[in-house]
Design an enzyme around this catalytic site. Structure first.
Site, PDB file in Angstrom:
ATOM      1  N   CYS A 135      -3.263  -2.740   7.790  1.00 52.47           N
ATOM      2  CA  CYS A 135      -3.972  -1.547   8.249  1.00 52.47           C
ATOM      3  C   CYS A 135      -3.074  -0.310   8.144  1.00 52.47           C
ATOM      4  CB  CYS A 135      -4.430  -1.752   9.694  1.00 52.47           C
ATOM      5  SG  CYS A 135      -5.207  -0.295  10.395  1.00 52.47           S
ATOM      6  N   CYS A 138      -3.395   2.162  11.075  1.00 50.21           N
ATOM      7  CA  CYS A 138      -2.700   1.798  12.312  1.00 50.21           C
ATOM      8  C   CYS A 138      -1.190   1.966  12.156  1.00 50.21           C
ATOM      9  CB  CYS A 138      -2.953   0.342  12.681  1.00 50.21           C
ATOM     10  SG  CYS A 138      -4.608  -0.230  12.372  1.00 50.21           S
ATOM     11  N   ASP A 139      -0.642   1.547  11.010  1.00 49.06           N
ATOM     12  CA  ASP A 139       0.811   1.429  10.900  1.00 49.06           C
ATOM     13  C   ASP A 139       1.470   2.460   9.989  1.00 49.06           C
ATOM     14  OD1 ASP A 139       0.607  -0.772  12.553  1.00 49.06           O
ATOM     15  OD2 ASP A 139       0.289  -2.141  10.878  1.00 49.06           O
TER      16      ASP A 139
END
Ligand SMILES: Cc1cc2nc3c(=O)[nH]c(=O)nc-3n(C[C@H](O)[C@H](O)[C@H](O)COP(=O)(O)OP(=O)(O)OC[C@H]3O[C@@H](n4cnc5c(N)ncnc54)[C@H](O)[C@@H]3O)c2cc1C
Length: 305
Positions: A135, A138-139
């Site tokens: 992701c 997200c990261d």
């Protein structure tokens, strides 16, 4: 035990759209979600292709609006993970939740979506969360000014590679073929981005690093040459797996586990419908998920009456 008219399993776009249509039709319905409503869209940075938002909208805002819309029409919400479904009698189905709870219902819409597939190479599992990610939204921010690799060549891979250039100083896209599967407009954007470099005809054989990702070992499938590329992050976008394991043997699926339906979203089991990414169809997107959800709720209302 009380019997519901409809239980929707999964609170992503398909489940939320089904909840809106079921609520507006006054069905005694329940939305069951194991996490919080939103599904994959919660981890999508920006949605550019959902009709009605010409400037784009953040994934979080989009599903937040969908959930508010479903609540407005009075859907009952419940937190829980479905582990199996069994038939009770001709007009009743039993939903078994983790923790031994049970729900009786006349109909079910399965809207459990899909999850990203792993590469299955050495180092991947050990280094997940320590440089290996599925992701970018997200990261991505953890990789500011670092060098990262994206594995894959479809829409998600290319879109997320472009997104990662907001943070990383260099993004390699490693793809096993010599051309991308992504849509032309995304390909053009990626090709024109000076921070993206493509590594064609190649597969990742190993992700290396002791405490965190340090490099990937690459095999060029055409030449047979092996090389090591120093990277601090590896983002994997190599396909998608439907969340339908708990239904194996209960409804008809294809070999990949995608549920087969008719145009009304009916599955092979009476009273059971499927909508969204868990269903066998050509395009897995928000717009098709909400369309499936609306059709499934319409079919439930039609079939019950
Ligand atoms: C990184 C990324 C970027 C994307 N970008 C776009 C984009 O720009 N535009 C676009 O149109 N699409 C995009 N997509 C695809 C889009 O997000 C999906 O097509 C859409 O979310 C599918 O909706 P769904 O409701 O079918 O499933 P999901 O969104 O997967 O939701 C399924 C829900 O079911 C729940 N669930 C699963 N199993 C169970 C169980 N056993 N019991 C209870 N609950 C369960 C899950 O927790 C989840 O909330 C993107 C996807 C990703 C991952």
């Amino acid at each position: 035990m009380d019997k519901k008219q409809l239980v929707i399993i999964g609170g992503g776009p398909a489940g939320l759209a089904a909840a809106i249509y079921a609520g507006r039709s006054d069905l005694d319905g329940m939305l069951l979600e194991k996490l919080s409503p939103g599904g994959q869209v919660l981890i999508t940075d920006r949605v550019d292709n959902y009709p009605g938002f010409p400037e784009g909208i953040s994934g979080f805002d989009l599903v937040d609006k969908m959930a508010a819309h479903a609540r407005k029409f009075g859907i009952e919400e419940k937190n829980g993970e479905v582990v199996s479904i069994t038939r009770q009698d001709d007009s009743s189905l039993k939903i078994n939740l983790a923790g031994d709870e049970e729900i009786l219902t006349r109909t079910i819409i399965i809207a459990t979506g899909a999850t990203h597939r792993a590469l299955g190479v050495k180092g991947e599992e050990e280094l997940t969360g320590r440089g290996v990610s599925y992701c970018a939204t997200c990261d991505g921010p953890f990789f500011r000014d670092q060098v990262v690799a994206v594995v894959g060549g479809g829409d998600s891979a290319v879109q997320e590679a472009i997104f990662l250039t907001k943070f990383a100083k260099k993004v390699y896209v490693i793809h096993r073929r010599d051309e991308l599967r992504a849509t032309k407009i995304l390909q053009k954007k990626a090709m024109e981005n000076p921070l993206i470099e493509f590594i064609w005809d190649s597969i990742v054989e190993e992700i290396m690093g002791s405490d965190s990702v340090e490099a990937v070992r690459i095999l060029n499938k055409k030449s047979g040459a092996k090389s090591t590329l120093a990277v601090q992050g590896v983002f994997i976008f190599v396909g998608i797996q439907p969340n339908t394991k708990f239904l194996r043997g209960f409804v008809d699926m294809d070999q990949g586990g995608f549920i087969k339906t008719d145009d009304w979203m009916r599955t092979s089991e009476k009273g059971v419908y499927a909508a969204g990414d868990c269903r066998l169809k050509p395009l897995l997107q928000i717009v098709t998920a909400v369309s499936d959800g609306a059709t499934a709720a319409f079919a439930v209302e039609h079939d019950l009456s």
